[in-house]
Design a protein around this motif. Sequence first.
Motif, short mmCIF file in Angstrom:
data_model
loop_
_atom_site.label_atom_id
_atom_site.label_comp_id
_atom_site.label_asym_id
_atom_site.label_seq_id
_atom_site.Cartn_x
_atom_site.Cartn_y
_atom_site.Cartn_z
N ASP A 111 0.86 -1.18 0.00
CA ASP A 111 0.00 0.00 0.00
C ASP A 111 0.90 1.23 0.00
O ASP A 111 1.30 1.74 1.06
N CYS A 170 -4.95 8.05 -7.62
CA CYS A 170 -4.23 7.17 -8.55
C CYS A 170 -5.14 6.19 -9.28
O CYS A 170 -5.01 6.01 -10.50
N PRO A 171 -6.09 5.53 -8.60
CA PRO A 171 -7.01 4.65 -9.33
C PRO A 171 -7.83 5.41 -10.37
O PRO A 171 -8.10 4.89 -11.46
N ALA A 201 -5.63 6.11 -13.34
CA ALA A 201 -5.37 4.87 -14.07
C ALA A 201 -6.58 4.43 -14.87
O ALA A 201 -6.45 3.96 -16.01
N GLU A 202 -7.77 4.56 -14.30
CA GLU A 202 -9.00 4.20 -15.00
C GLU A 202 -9.13 5.02 -16.28
O GLU A 202 -9.48 4.49 -17.34
N GLN A 245 1.48 1.00 -10.02
CA GLN A 245 0.73 -0.18 -9.59
C GLN A 245 -0.68 -0.19 -10.18
O GLN A 245 -1.14 -1.21 -10.70
N GLN A 246 -1.33 0.95 -10.08
CA GLN A 246 -2.72 1.04 -10.55
C GLN A 246 -2.80 0.89 -12.07
O GLN A 246 -3.75 0.28 -12.59
N LEU A 290 -2.44 -2.81 -12.96
CA LEU A 290 -3.64 -3.61 -12.65
C LEU A 290 -4.67 -3.54 -13.76
O LEU A 290 -5.56 -4.38 -13.85
N ARG A 291 -4.52 -2.52 -14.64
CA ARG A 291 -5.55 -2.29 -15.66
C ARG A 291 -5.04 -2.43 -17.09
O ARG A 291 -5.86 -2.57 -18.01
#
Length: 289
Positions: A3, A36-37, A40-41, A62-63, A66-67
């Motif tokens: 995290d 950050c998410p 990233a989205e 990281q984010q 993940l995508r």
Amino acid sequence: MRDLSDIRVIESTLKKYGFDFSKKLGQNFLTDGQVCPQMAELACDGADAVIEIGPGIGVLTQQLALRAGRVIAYELDSRLIPVLAETLENFDNIEIVHEDFLKVDLAALIGDQLAGMRVAVCANLPYYITSPIIMGILSSRAPITRGVFMVQKEAGERLCAAPGTRAAGAVTIAVQYYAAAREVFSVPRTSFVPAPRVDSEVIELVPHRTPPVAVPDEAAFFRVVGAAFSQRRKTAVNCLSGGLGISKDAALAALEHCGATGRTRAEALTLEQLAELTRVLNAGDAQEG
């Protein structure tokens, strides 16, 4: 997965490697677990791969990983390479490149390593180098789906301003020539370590397939734009005369042809007017030659 939005994790990791923040490199690491998410989205919407600029300790990286199927992250600071190797060790779709992104041929990179993939660019940009990086990406005309950037709030407002409005500047015109720009959301200074003195915002740039205006010569167009905005407190006629080395009468005649006056300032000119201004001034040069 670590995290990296937890300040205790950040501090212990950086302490382990004896890392100190560099003011010269404008290092303010984005650590907000909500921001950050979202970035990233947006970046990964319709993209198979993402090129990240300045991953810091890897929280946004990281984010993205993940995508997206693949992430290539460019980090200039050699001290962060071992840090990233540790914080991103659980991902097999991330490549960290120790290189100055400003020296990268983006179009060649995509053609060589990401051929056939839909590619986005994403970054938390240091304030001092925002414009050079964004303009380098756009002017390269590399095949990217979009650019998602964290920038200083004032810079974001200028980059995304509508031509012909008070906030517009030379960089506004350049960005709008290459891409559709919009402000997405604001980010408080408390979302960074160390906290900067100003707030930030996320902006999105989607490159145009073809520029929204036709110009006879892009280099000439940007010379005209640069001259027109060279001194914001002066009228466009004075700026054009001094910046292009032409008479005030010639500058005024060109402006009047485009529907402007001797009192018009550059920020009041639309993209279409600046394109027409370039055509008129180019025609004048051709006639004089």
